[in-house]
Design a protein around this motif. Structure first.
Motif, short mmCIF file in Angstrom:
data_model
loop_
_atom_site.label_atom_id
_atom_site.label_comp_id
_atom_site.label_asym_id
_atom_site.label_seq_id
_atom_site.Cartn_x
_atom_site.Cartn_y
_atom_site.Cartn_z
N ASP A 177 0.82 -1.20 0.00
CA ASP A 177 0.00 0.00 0.00
C ASP A 177 0.86 1.26 0.00
O ASP A 177 0.50 2.28 -0.61
N ALA A 178 2.00 1.19 0.70
CA ALA A 178 2.87 2.36 0.78
C ALA A 178 3.78 2.50 -0.43
O ALA A 178 4.49 3.51 -0.56
N GLY A 179 3.78 1.51 -1.32
CA GLY A 179 4.64 1.57 -2.50
C GLY A 179 6.07 1.19 -2.23
O GLY A 179 6.93 1.28 -3.12
N PHE A 180 6.37 0.74 -1.01
CA PHE A 180 7.73 0.29 -0.68
C PHE A 180 8.03 -1.01 -1.41
O PHE A 180 9.17 -1.27 -1.81
N SER A 208 -0.62 7.32 -2.72
CA SER A 208 -1.55 6.22 -2.91
C SER A 208 -2.86 6.50 -2.20
O SER A 208 -2.85 6.94 -1.04
N LEU A 209 -3.96 6.25 -2.86
CA LEU A 209 -5.32 6.37 -2.35
C LEU A 209 -5.76 7.80 -2.13
O LEU A 209 -6.70 8.27 -2.75
N ASN A 210 -5.10 8.54 -1.23
CA ASN A 210 -5.50 9.91 -0.91
C ASN A 210 -4.36 10.89 -1.08
O ASN A 210 -3.21 10.57 -0.75
N GLU A 256 0.53 5.94 2.73
CA GLU A 256 1.90 6.02 3.21
C GLU A 256 1.99 6.41 4.68
O GLU A 256 2.96 6.06 5.36
N ALA A 257 0.97 7.09 5.19
CA ALA A 257 0.97 7.49 6.60
C ALA A 257 0.38 6.41 7.50
O ALA A 257 0.77 6.28 8.67
N ALA A 258 -0.56 5.63 7.00
CA ALA A 258 -1.22 4.60 7.81
C ALA A 258 -0.50 3.26 7.77
O ALA A 258 -0.58 2.47 8.72
#
Length: 496
Positions: free
Chosen positions: A177-180, A262-264, A401-403
């Protein structure tokens, strides 16, 4: 005599909350429960945005979007998603007193959209009717005790493997989700970042959040997960304001920038609140699918829905109970039947509200990791979801990326369950291994559990240890064999 107005001693829950949730008895406090409920909400809130993108943008077999229109209505799907998640999470807290929140199930919603609704002649009302029917069937299984009996038939070592596997699964979700971690579409199938290299400010936000949550947890800081997510969200907004990065994916689904959010996009919304559109509630046809897509197809679709929902919940329930140290000597959480009843009702409620089956969320483990031990945490999460029906613009404040750092941390904590697995015994090690690795490898909790159950029964049988296999486990294993063979069975019956 006038009632006493003396406040409870510091750290002790008020009398009413103590009676309802046994907070002190479980070694918790009201503050911890509230904080844990907030943390769980923060890590689950993405579903309010993601579910509309999955089911709200797909045309059914007649060419209509969810709700019957000729264009997507994402706001209505978002509002209904938040409403059902809120109501069912509150019900879980009150009825089962378990720190477990519920919302539309990922994977299940994709199956409903791309495996049912798109079938020729099928409508969204037909697809949601199947979801309602599936929830009602599971409820009957719970009330008759069959679902709980199946759960208790699963050996403790497999339950430990389920917990560890879900830990790896949820950690992978966080990294992706974070793209890592990203898919390549070739070999190797996964790689770090973009072309094997980390790039972009969103990745920096994720790494900072990940380091923050690790450091805070290592130093045993109260509210570590919530603090880390909040810090990462603030940093994301600062970065977006300074550099105007924009989204990774456009409204039409096309890639705009590999280094985008991502997403938002973490920008303060123009409007804080809006009146929710709840017009999707009740738009389902309970038996319409039998005439639109055929009885045999309906039975196979129901079977797939049932098994996926059935075992995803069992795995999630065990994992949360283990993380909260609430399992008994047999590896079962308290009030198992009540938990399963609420979860079954939630499945039907999700279909009745046209948002797909609602199920127990493994992200609840983030709140448990932050101290939640009772149903009060689920109450808090539910109230926040209810508020989100009006405050849905605020959901756009937190990008993946924050969650995602919270999900990775939960993976670290849950993997500790492998301590209970005897890897020197291959009849235990092989099923446990397959359970653990197939969850992240296939992106499915049910697949991991199915492989573990089948190999457990098989290896115990061929080594002369049949007494270690509960009779019900043979039934479950047989059902999972059918589950894995749905595609060839469909071809054999001429359904493909």
């Amino acid at each position: 005599m006038a009632p006493s107005t003396t406040a409870p001693p510091e750290g002790q829950a008020p009398a009413l909350l103590e009676r309802l949730f046994a907070i002190s008895a479980r070694g918790s406090t009201v503050t911890r429960e509230i904080r844990g409920g907030v943390v769980t909400f923060v890590t689950m809130a993405y579903i309010v945005v993601l579910n509309p993108l999955i089911i709200g943008t797909v045309q059914d077999g007649t060419g209509a979007f969810l709700g019957g229109g000729d264009a997507p209505d994402l706001a209505a799907v978002s509002a209904a998603t938040a409403l059902v998640a809120g109501v069912m999470s509150i019900l879980m807290g009150l009825v089962a007193n378990f720190p477990l929140a519920l919302a539309t199930g990922l994977g299940l919603n994709a199956f409903v959209a791309f495996g049912i609704a798109v079938l020729p002649g099928a409508t969204w009302a037909d697809a949601m009717g199947l979801v309602v029917l599936e929830g009602l069937i599971i409820l009957v299984l719970v009330m008759t005790g069959l679902r709980e009996s199946v759960f208790t038939a699963v050996p403790r070592e497999l339950k430990a493997a389920i917990s560890a596997g879900i830990g790896l699964f949820i950690a992978l979700i966080g990294f992706v989700d974070a793209g890592f971690v990203r898919g390549t579409g070739a070999a190797p199938p996964l790689q770090m970042g973009i072309g094997g290299e980390l790039d972009g400010w969103p990745t920096v936000v994720f790494v900072v959040g990940l380091v923050a949550v690790f450091v805070l947890m290592a130093r045993k800081v109260r509210g570590a997960i919530l603090i880390a997510v909040a810090l990462a969200a603030v940093l994301a907004m600062v970065v977006e304001t300074a550099f105007e990065i924009g989204p990774q994916i456009g409204a039409d689904g096309e890639l705009l920038a590999a280094t985008g959010w991502s997403l938002n996009v973490p920008a303060i919304p123009d409007a804080v609140a809006r009146v929710p559109d709840l017009g999707l509630l009740g738009q389902f046809s309970l038996l319409g699918s039998f005439s639109s897509i055929g009885g045999v197809t309906v039975v196979l679709l129901l079977f797939t829905l049932l098994l996926t929902d059935f075992f995803d919940t069992l795995g999630t329930m065990v994992a949360i109970g283990a993380e909260a140290d609430l399992l008994d000597e047999r590896g079962n959480p308290p009030a198992t039947k009540r938990i399963l009843v609420v979860d079954s009702i939630a499945a039907a409620a999700g279909g009745a509200a046209s948002v797909s089956s609602n199920t127990s969320y493994i992200e609840s483990a983030t709140g448990v990791a932050d101290g939640a031990r009772t149903g009060l945490a689920a109450e808090v999460t539910g109230v926040l979801f209810r508020l989100t029906t009006f405050l849905s613009p605020l959901v756009s404040l937190v990008p993946y990326e924050a969650a995602a750092p919270a999900l990775v941390l939960v993976g670290v904590l849950m993997l500790g369950a492998v301590r209970e697995i005897d890897f020197t015994d291959l009849t235990v090690a092989v099923p446990a291994f397959l359970t653990i690795v197939l969850m992240p490898f296939t992106y499915s909790i049910a697949v991991g559990i199915g492989a573990g159950v089948i190999t457990w029964a098989l290896l115990k049988a061929v080594t002369g240890r049949l007494r270690e296999v509960h009779p019900l486990l043979w039934v479950v294993a047989a059902l999972f064999v059918v589950f894995f063979a749905v595609a060839p069975i469909s071809r054999l019956l001429g359904l493909e």
